[in-house]
Design an enzyme around this catalytic site. Structure first.
Site, PDB file in Angstrom:
ATOM      1  N   GLY A   1      21.639  -1.228   1.341  1.00  0.00           N
ATOM      2  CA  GLY A   1      21.867  -0.448   2.300  1.00  0.00           C
ATOM      3  C   GLY A   1      22.430   1.076   1.689  1.00  0.00           C
ATOM      4  O   GLY A   1      21.984   1.336   0.715  1.00  0.00           O
ATOM      5  N   ALA A   2      23.506   1.605   2.318  1.00  0.00           N
ATOM      6  CA  ALA A   2      24.109   2.879   1.868  1.00  0.00           C
ATOM      7  C   ALA A   2      24.945   2.612   0.804  1.00  0.00           C
ATOM      8  O   ALA A   2      25.362   3.531   0.045  1.00  0.00           O
ATOM      9  CB  ALA A   2      24.979   3.310   3.225  1.00  0.00           C
TER      10      ALA A   2
ATOM     11  N   LEU B   1       0.769  -1.133   0.020  1.00  0.00           N
ATOM     12  CA  LEU B   1      -0.033  -0.043  -0.262  1.00  0.00           C
ATOM     13  C   LEU B   1       0.808   1.340   0.180  1.00  0.00           C
ATOM     14  O   LEU B   1       0.671   2.418  -0.513  1.00  0.00           O
ATOM     15  CB  LEU B   1      -1.059   0.121   1.196  1.00  0.00           C
ATOM     16  CG  LEU B   1      -1.905   1.141   1.343  1.00  0.00           C
ATOM     17  CD1 LEU B   1      -1.425   2.476   1.733  1.00  0.00           C
ATOM     18  CD2 LEU B   1      -2.662   1.323   0.044  1.00  0.00           C
TER      19      LEU B   1
ATOM     20  N   ASP C   1       9.629   0.656   0.329  1.00  0.00           N
ATOM     21  CA  ASP C   1       8.674   0.843  -0.554  1.00  0.00           C
ATOM     22  C   ASP C   1       8.603   1.742  -1.222  1.00  0.00           C
ATOM     23  O   ASP C   1       7.974   1.596  -2.192  1.00  0.00           O
ATOM     24  CB  ASP C   1       7.215   0.727   0.516  1.00  0.00           C
ATOM     25  CG  ASP C   1       7.249  -0.397   1.650  1.00  0.00           C
ATOM     26  OD1 ASP C   1       7.918  -1.341   1.380  1.00  0.00           O
ATOM     27  OD2 ASP C   1       6.751  -0.051   2.693  1.00  0.00           O
TER      28      ASP C   1
ATOM     29  N   ALA D   1       9.194   2.263   5.373  1.00  0.00           N
ATOM     30  CA  ALA D   1       8.901   2.456   4.017  1.00  0.00           C
ATOM     31  C   ALA D   1      10.082   2.811   3.092  1.00  0.00           C
ATOM     32  O   ALA D   1       9.699   3.330   2.023  1.00  0.00           O
ATOM     33  CB  ALA D   1       7.530   3.423   3.815  1.00  0.00           C
TER      34      ALA D   1
END
Length: 311
Positions: free
Chosen positions: A231-232, A33, A263, A260
């Site tokens: 990650g970074a 969502l 996402d 998020a």
């Protein structure tokens, strides 16, 4: 590739954010969502139509969710309203470094029962859209029969040439055992034409000792287009038939909340990729959007905080 309609499937829950027995802020969120919202915001200018499929109840909270999704420009006609069911609930607690921990109340959520009918709006209208997106959590919340229906839909869409996108969000607590999770994920990878891989999650799923070995295993997956988030470190990107490239991540002064991040990355990538941008340029934009999101609290940041990116 220029895509005009994309359907996403999963679960949205009510969100409480704060400290136990302290002040709580109410909201909503769920991995797919969240992606749908950010995709709607970033894809609207290119004419992208975003549809979301899930189960909700007939209660006022469910009605409130539908209203808010529609306000974000999401088509909610794929949602099933299921009598006697309600949305799940989760609590986010964030530490001083911006890392979050979750507590869930979702065992009887309506989303789990989405496929408990002879047909669903998602299956009945599958010929309408150009792309389809799901995650490891979309798989995990469903009972085995519902998961098989979802695999069948993926196969049907892939065979007719639609873009099938799988994000490998892996949450061990949602699965009865590791072997079932591995089987489901590998089947999803085989049915996908684009996969978004978080290396940490792939490492946990396969039980590998190092992140490097997880990256190597991800690079060997049978998926035409692949992204591997580290990650970074720069994101690894490979379009179908192409070579591996690196998309630099963006540094931020302070990480407030990583909720998020993945996402929004998925939404940023798809909003550009589906409008015809290259895989590398799409990944760079995705990292830019994720960097903006982690500087705010909650799964969904205010529209005004990303207005320049939505344009």
């Amino acid at each position: 590739m220029t895509v005009k309609k994309i359907a996403l499937v999963g679960e949205c829950m009510l969100e409480l954010q704060g400290q136990a027995f302290g002040a709580m802020q109410q909201g909503f969120g769920g991995d797919t969502l969240n992606t749908a919202v950010y995709l709607s915001r970033c894809g609207a200018a290119a004419g992208l139509q975003v549809l979301y499929a899930t189960g909700l109840g007939e209660d006022s909270l469910s009605a409130g969710l539908l209203q808010r999704w529609a306000q974000e420009g999401i088509d909610v006609s794929l949602v099933r309203r299921i009598p006697g069911r309600m949305p799940g609930l989760y609590l986010i607690e964030v530490d001083a470094r911006g890392e979050r921990s979750f507590s869930y109340w979702r065992d009887t959520s309506a989303a789990k029962a989405y496929f408990e009918s002879l047909t669903t709006p998602l299956e009945a209208r599958a010929e309408e859209w150009d792309a389809f997106y799901l995650s490891g959590i979309s798989l995990a919340i469903l009972p085995p029969a519902g998961r098989e229906r979802l695999f069948g839909l993926m196969r049907r869409l892939r065979e007719r040439g639609a873009l099938v996108v799988f994000d490998n969000n892996y949450r061990p607590r949602l699965w009865p055992d590791l072997q079932e999770a591995r089987r489901a994920f590998m089947q999803a990878f085989e049915l996908s034409s684009l996969a978004l891989i978080t290396a940490d999650d792939h490492q946990a799923l396969l039980g590998l000792d190092t992140l490097e070995s997880a990256v190597a295993a991800a690079q060997a997956l049978p998926v035409p287009e692949l992204l591997i988030k580290r990650g970074a470190l720069p994101t690894l990107v490979r379009a179908a038939g192409g070579v591996w490239q690196e998309a630099a991540t963006e540094k931020v002064a302070k990480v407030v909340d990583t909720t998020a991040a993945g996402d929004s990355f998925a939404a940023g990538y798809l909003s550009r990729r589906l409008a015809g941008a290259t895989a590398l340029d799409s990944a760079l934009f995705a990292n830019r959007l994720a960097a903006r999101v982690i500087q705010h609290r909650g799964a969904l940041i205010p529209r005004e905080a990303m207005a320049d990116l939505a344009r």
